[in-house]
Design a protein around this motif. Structure first.
Motif, PDB file in Angstrom:
ATOM      1  N   THR A 362       3.704 -13.188   5.560  1.00  0.00           N
ATOM      2  CA  THR A 362       3.470 -11.847   6.083  1.00  0.00           C
ATOM      3  C   THR A 362       2.006 -11.449   5.907  1.00  0.00           C
ATOM      4  O   THR A 362       1.348 -11.878   4.949  1.00  0.00           O
ATOM      5  N   THR A 363       1.521 -10.658   6.838  1.00  0.00           N
ATOM      6  CA  THR A 363       0.225 -10.017   6.637  1.00  0.00           C
ATOM      7  C   THR A 363       0.434  -8.839   5.692  1.00  0.00           C
ATOM      8  O   THR A 363       1.575  -8.490   5.353  1.00  0.00           O
ATOM      9  N   ASP A 364      -0.660  -8.192   5.277  1.00  0.00           N
ATOM     10  CA  ASP A 364      -0.527  -7.127   4.283  1.00  0.00           C
ATOM     11  C   ASP A 364      -0.117  -5.786   4.885  1.00  0.00           C
ATOM     12  O   ASP A 364      -0.046  -4.780   4.176  1.00  0.00           O
ATOM     13  N   GLY A 365       0.176  -5.760   6.193  1.00  0.00           N
ATOM     14  CA  GLY A 365       0.589  -4.503   6.820  1.00  0.00           C
ATOM     15  C   GLY A 365       1.867  -3.940   6.242  1.00  0.00           C
ATOM     16  O   GLY A 365       2.022  -2.718   6.113  1.00  0.00           O
ATOM     17  N   ASP A 418      -1.567  -3.139  11.233  1.00  0.00           N
ATOM     18  CA  ASP A 418      -0.659  -3.974  12.022  1.00  0.00           C
ATOM     19  C   ASP A 418       0.350  -4.633  11.080  1.00  0.00           C
ATOM     20  O   ASP A 418       0.063  -4.862   9.898  1.00  0.00           O
ATOM     21  N   VAL A 419       1.513  -4.955  11.603  1.00  0.00           N
ATOM     22  CA  VAL A 419       2.583  -5.545  10.792  1.00  0.00           C
ATOM     23  C   VAL A 419       3.041  -6.849  11.435  1.00  0.00           C
ATOM     24  O   VAL A 419       3.424  -6.862  12.613  1.00  0.00           O
ATOM     25  N   SER A 420       2.972  -7.929  10.683  1.00  0.00           N
ATOM     26  CA  SER A 420       3.465  -9.227  11.161  1.00  0.00           C
ATOM     27  C   SER A 420       4.173  -9.937  10.023  1.00  0.00           C
ATOM     28  O   SER A 420       3.661  -9.977   8.892  1.00  0.00           O
ATOM     29  N   ILE A 421       5.338 -10.500  10.316  1.00  0.00           N
ATOM     30  CA  ILE A 421       6.057 -11.299   9.327  1.00  0.00           C
ATOM     31  C   ILE A 421       6.800 -12.413  10.050  1.00  0.00           C
ATOM     32  O   ILE A 421       7.408 -12.187  11.096  1.00  0.00           O
ATOM     33  N   PHE A 422       6.709 -13.599   9.497  1.00  0.00           N
ATOM     34  CA  PHE A 422       7.314 -14.804  10.087  1.00  0.00           C
ATOM     35  C   PHE A 422       8.239 -15.428   9.056  1.00  0.00           C
ATOM     36  O   PHE A 422       7.890 -15.570   7.883  1.00  0.00           O
TER      37      PHE A 422
END
Length: 427
Positions: A362-365, A418-422
């Protein structure tokens, strides 16, 4: 010694983009993006082009023109990479520069609108944004345009007219999403149980992801570029261009080496070199201090191992039957920033994974989002708790639970980033 002097035809040229249609603002046309750029001829050798690139460090792509008509574009990074291969310089130095030329670049007339140009750039694929595009008048070459300049010009132009601002940003969003298309396709082909949640804070954003499938495994990266909104989107274009070039020519089994090469490429592209005051050059002028935080991973099918190199980004792993996630920390240096040395070396961490293991990046968003009754960050602890609450479910169901937990925690607070999680499960 061969004569490496650059002939007179290799001279910078730029023609006026005036004489446009009556009533049309020249700033809204492709001709406004025509850059002052050196021009090569198909008669020029690769040695001469190398000399030209050395003399003009700011030039990222070189148009090839014959009798005033454009033939193609030579990308600096691809050209340098080809000549750096063993014996390539000896073999190709005196041959025509068209050997390393893109023979089918995007070519547009000077009076094409930026709106139409943006659609053409998306339809033409990533090369139009990475290499740039050629601008002509009556099919005669007048200059070269850059993909980053196209996005910026759209945003700047439409900022003067509120209705067109949102229209232009929507075009930029289409361009940005087009960079993610191949990754989404490879992700679906390589994984049976996964999710990818990518949510810019604004219409466009600074988060990006990259995924490529190979016969023996797959490579994935989740990336948080400097900024969000339009500035963040500019950085994703720069990063995407670097990734497309570097990762196609680098051993993806070695994520740390790939990180190091992307770091060098980004620093060279942005002119972010070591020394001096941060954010200032020797003359006291401000310059950029931009880059990215990221996790690079190679998953090997045969050995069931994951090799990870992180730049200020951790990896979360949940082995089958485990009661908590393992947090694999990345390096504390980001990619491309002024305080990251040009020759900085990240370290690989190789992990054995049992079938059924789940991996999350995940990014820190998500982690930094303020919310809840105490108005504090969501944090890693809440993220881990949300994952563990739904760990037995499919990855798509996990995404729904994680994001629902996140949205409820955010509540009425403004989105910070921004929010990203994989997430994916290994078969």
């Amino acid at each position: 010694m061969p004569n490496t002097a650059v002939p007179s035809r290799l001279t910078a040229t730029r023609r006026s983009a005036s004489q446009v249609r009556p009533g049309i603002n020249s700033r809204s046309l492709a001709g406004h993006l025509a850059q002052n750029c050196p021009v090569a001829s198909p008669e020029d050798t690769n040695e001469q082009v190398l000399h030209l690139f050395s003399e003009h460090q700011h030039v990222g792509a070189l148009p090839v023109v014959e009798n005033g008509r454009p033939m193609g574009i030579i990308n600096r990074n691809q050209f340098m990479s080809q000549l750096a291969k063993p014996f390539h310089r000896e073999l190709y130095a005196r041959k025509s520069c068209i050997a390393f030329m893109n023979h089918s670049p995007l070519v547009v007339e000077h009076d094409v609108s930026l709106q139409d140009l943006s659609f053409m750039a998306v339809a033409n694929g990533e090369k139009a944004l990475a290499d740039g595009f050629i601008i002509t008048r009556d099919q005669q070459y007048i200059g070269i345009g850059a993909g980053v300049d196209l996005v910026k010009a759209i945003a700047d132009l439409q900022a003067e007219k509120n209705r067109l601002v949102m229209e232009s940003i929507n075009y930029a969003s289409v361009i940005q999403k087009s960079f993610l298309r191949s990754s989404r396709e490879d992700m679906a082909a390589a994984l049976n149980d996964y999710f990818m949640h990518w949510e810019p804070r604004d219409v466009v954003g600074g988060d990006y992801y990259y995924f490529v499938k190979h016969d023996d495994g797959f490579f994935c990266a989740v990336i948080d570029c400097t900024g969000h909104g339009v500035p963040g989107a500019f950085m994703t274009l720069i990063i995407a261009s670097a990734l497309n070039q570097v990762l196609k020519e680098t051993d993806l089994h070695n994520p740390a080496a790939a990180l190091a090469e992307v770091n060098r490429t980004v620093k060279q592209s942005l002119g972010q070199f070591d020394g001096g005051r941060q954010g200032m050059d020797d003359g006291g002028e401000m310059h950029s201090d931009d880059g990215m935080d990221t996790a690079f991973c190679w998953v090997d099918h045969r050995s069931r191992t994951l090799t990870f190199a992180g730049a200020k980004t951790p990896l979360f792993i949940l082995p089958p039957g485990a009661e908590d996630l393992d947090v694999i920390k990345g390096d504390k240096k980001g990619v491309g920033y002024i305080d990251t040395p040009m020759d900085y070396a990240w370290e690989n961490q190789t992990l054995s994974l049992k079938p059924g293991s789940r991996v999350y990046i995940t990014t820190d968003g998500i982690i930094d989002q303020i919310g809840g009754p105490k108005q504090i960050a969501f944090g890693k602890k809440r993220l881990k708790k949300a994952i563990m609450e739904c760990a037995s479910k499919s990855m798509e169901q996990q995404k729904a639970h994680i994001m629902d937990t996140f949205y409820k925690y955010q509540g009425e607070h403004l989105r910070r980033d921004d929010v990203s999680i994989f997430g994916f499960r290994l078969d």
